[in-house]
Every structure is written in structure tokens, then in C-alpha cells.
Design an enzyme around this catalytic site. Structure first.
Site, PDB file in Angstrom:
ATOM      1  N   LYS A   1       0.807  -1.231   0.000  1.00 58.67           N
ATOM      2  CA  LYS A   1       0.000   0.000   0.000  1.00 58.67           C
ATOM      3  C   LYS A   1       0.842   1.284   0.000  1.00 58.67           C
ATOM      4  O   LYS A   1       0.435   2.287  -0.573  1.00 58.67           O
ATOM      5  CB  LYS A   1      -0.955   0.009   1.202  1.00 58.67           C
ATOM      6  CG  LYS A   1      -2.036  -1.071   1.119  1.00 58.67           C
ATOM      7  CD  LYS A   1      -2.980  -0.999   2.304  1.00 58.67           C
ATOM      8  CE  LYS A   1      -3.915  -2.197   2.304  1.00 58.67           C
ATOM      9  NZ  LYS A   1      -4.930  -2.122   3.371  1.00 58.67           N
TER      10      LYS A   1
ATOM     11  N   ASP B   1     -10.166   1.999   3.007  1.00 53.96           N
ATOM     12  CA  ASP B   1     -10.190   1.221   4.256  1.00 53.96           C
ATOM     13  C   ASP B   1     -10.975   1.957   5.354  1.00 53.96           C
ATOM     14  O   ASP B   1     -11.751   1.340   6.088  1.00 53.96           O
ATOM     15  CB  ASP B   1      -8.767   0.934   4.742  1.00 53.96           C
ATOM     16  CG  ASP B   1      -8.063  -0.119   3.894  1.00 53.96           C
ATOM     17  OD1 ASP B   1      -8.751  -0.981   3.305  1.00 53.96           O
ATOM     18  OD2 ASP B   1      -6.824  -0.088   3.811  1.00 53.96           O
TER      19      ASP B   1
END
Ligand code: ATR
Length: 293
Positions: free
Chosen positions: A80, A117
Site C-alpha cells: 500500500k 479502508d
């Protein structure tokens, strides 16, 4: 489940829209199952594939997405931060989190990085506990890893007046607090020592476990809930098992609880919409299907 309008369910044509999930390793990811369920449910001519990409080749792989005709992809651990550094454009949420979990290939071929997220975390809480609002009071977050980063940014963005950050390794919590301060989110964050963690529950309206403690094969999180108000929502982002020892204890003492699987399901919605053009729904059938895999 309805049959695909493009032919038999699960069959794709030469015009199929392609997306996927990039990570290392990737074999345990539930995202292909999750997106695959929606693709079949909505009869979309598309595919969502696992992409096993080692960190040292991640930049190259991400850069190749437009050339391969991908609509984009999800990015999972440990890529990420590499995705964050590689994409051409970042949305504000990804910038605040310092991590990208969703890449969309724009019309002009540019790579747009976002992070859903935190959206998944908040949407799950709202779905499980509709009375909960971030503004209601202090939130106590256990852990300071990548998941905690997304959770804390989402809580501050949603209006939490205070986030108490508790981590076994205090330096890591302080590093997270400093990173948040650098993007203008520092004022509501208080770092609490691991040994004093139970004091961080006093007056809290939300408790979130973002550590791996309580996961199958791991010991339970060592945390007495004595000081936690009975009205506080308790959320564990661990979802194997669905009911962690922390959630079981919270439920027994009467706290409202929220499990972790919904965060995974809801974080997938914006990417699916961007790549495949349909706003997907999180349903009990989907949850069951993803958990069975
Ligand atoms: P993720 O990206 O999923 O959040 P991570 O970056 O590995 O995963 O972070 C794991 C979190 O679990 C960290 O906050 C870690 O605490 P440390 O920073 O002290 O390592 C926490 N954690 C892992 N094992 C733990 C344990 N036995 N007790 C308490 N916290 C633990």
C-alpha cells in the site's frame, strides 16, 4: 444469484472489464471471491483476479496496469505504501493515510490512488450500530499499524473529538501521531502507554482493536473492559473468528458490538463501482459467501 446478462455466470468475453488485487502473498485474499460474487450477481462482463506481486516489482506492475487495459486494482499488504508513492494522482484520504488500497486507471491513462479502508471501517460501524456517530465522544484505538492508520484518519475525518492511541510499542504510536500532525490531523490524538491502556477506556464511546490479538491462532487481547462505559461500541477488525474474545466479553457485559468482516466488504464498494459501473450492496448472502471461502 442471477445469471449474467453477458452469457453464463462466470464467463467473460473479449470486452470484459478487468481489475484485481495486488499483494504479496495474495493466496489468502478474500477479495477475488467478494468481487466475483458481485460480478455474477450483477451479470457484469468482467473479472477480478489475484495478482501476486513481490514488493521489488510492485512499482513496475502498478505502472503496467494501463498498458494491460486494467480498469484498476486493489492493493493490499505489503504494497500500500509503494502504491502511494507510485500513482500519478492521490485523493485527500489516501494522502492523509499515506497508503493506497484502490487504484483507478483514469480516462487519460493516469493512475488515481485512493484509500477506502477508512470508508469501509465507518460504513461497517454505521451498518452494525446505526446509533453510533463519531462526534459522540472519545474513541480508543488499540494498535498503531497500517489498519490503525486508516481507522484513526477515518475517525478524525468523521468528527471524533479525541482519539486515544494505545500501542504495545509506544514509539510506533507516537510516529503515527506525528504523521497525522503533519497532515493537519494531530490536535485530537493522544498517545497512551500500553501499561496504562485501561485508563484510556474511561469515558470512551468507541473501542477498536486493530491489532492481531484475538485472531485465530493468536492469544486474546489482554485488556480489562472494567473502565469502559456500557454504552461504548466495541469493534474488532479481526474477523477470523467472527466473534473474538474481546467481542464476546463486550457482548456479555452489554456493550453494543461490531465485527470485522463488514470493514472488508464495505471497503470494496468504491472500487467495484469505479471499475465495473455498478454500486454494489453488502448483503447477508455476500457475507456468507465470502466467509465460506
Ligand atoms: P496491520 O498493518 O494489519 O495493522 P501491523 O502493521 O503488523 O499490521 O500491526 C500490528 C499491530 O498489532 C501493531 O500495533 C502491533 O503492536 P507493535 O507495534 O507493538 O508491534 C500489534 N501487536 C502485535 N502483536 C501484539 C501483542 N502480542 N500484543 C499487543 N499488540 C500486538
Amino acid at each position: 444469484m442471477t445469471a449474467g446478462s453477458s452469457g453464463s455466470a462466470g464467463t467473460i468475453s473479449g470486452k470484459a472489464k478487468i481489475a484485481g488485487v495486488m499483494g504479496w502473498p495474495i493466496g489468502h485474499s478474500r477479495s477475488p471471491r467478494l468481487h466475483g460474487f458481485w460480478l455474477r450477481q450483477y451479470g457484469i462482463d468482467g473479472a477480478y483476479v489475484p495478482l501476486a506481486v513481490a514488493p521489488e516489482r510492485a512499482e513496475q506492475a502498478i505502472r503496467a496496469l494501463p498498458a494491460l487495459g486494467f480498469r484498476g486494482c486493489n492493493v493490499t499488504v505489503p504494497l500500500k505504501e509503494i502504491a502511494f508513492r507510485t500513482v500519478d494522482r492521490l485523493d485527500g484520504t489516501a494522502r492523509r493515510m499515506g497508503a493506497v488500497n484502490t487504484i483507478v486507471v483514469a480516462e487519460d491513462g493516469a493512475l488515481e490512488g485512493g484509500n477506502t479502508d477508512g470508508f469501509g471501517f465507518i460504513e461497517n460501524l454505521r451498518a452494525e450500530q446505526p446509533d453510533w456517530t463519531a462526534e459522540r465522544g472519545p474513541a480508543t484505538v488499540i494498535g498503531a499499524g497500517g489498519a490503525a492508520r486508516a481507522v484513526v484518519v477515518a475517525l478524525l475525518d468523521a468528527g471524533a473529538p479525541e482519539v486515544r492511541l494505545v500501542n504495545r510499542t509506544r514509539a510506533r504510536a507516537e510516529e503515527l501521531a506525528a504523521d497525522l500532525a503533519a497532515v493537519g490531523l494531530g490536535s485530537g490524538v493522544a498517545v497512551v502507554d500500553w501499561v496504562s491502556r485501561e485508563t484510556a477506556l474511561d469515558g470512551a464511546s468507541l473501542l477498536v482493536n486493530t491489532t492481531t490479538q484475538g485472531m485465530a491462532g493468536q492469544p486474546a487481547l489482554e485488556l480489562s473492559l472494567r473502565a469502559l462505559p456500557a454504552s461504548a461500541v466495541v469493534n474488532d477488525i479481526v474477523y477470523v473468528p467472527l466473534e473474538t474474545p474481546l467481542l464476546a466479553e463486550a457482548r456479555t457485559r452489554g456493550n453494543p458490538v461490531a465485527g470485522g468482516i463488514g470493514m472488508l466488504l464495505h471497503q470494496a464498494r468504491p472500487g467495484f463501482k469505479a471499475w465495473f459501473g455498478v454500486e454494489p450492496q453488502v448483503t447477508p448472502d455476500l457475507t456468507r459467501f465470502v466467509l465460506e471461502g
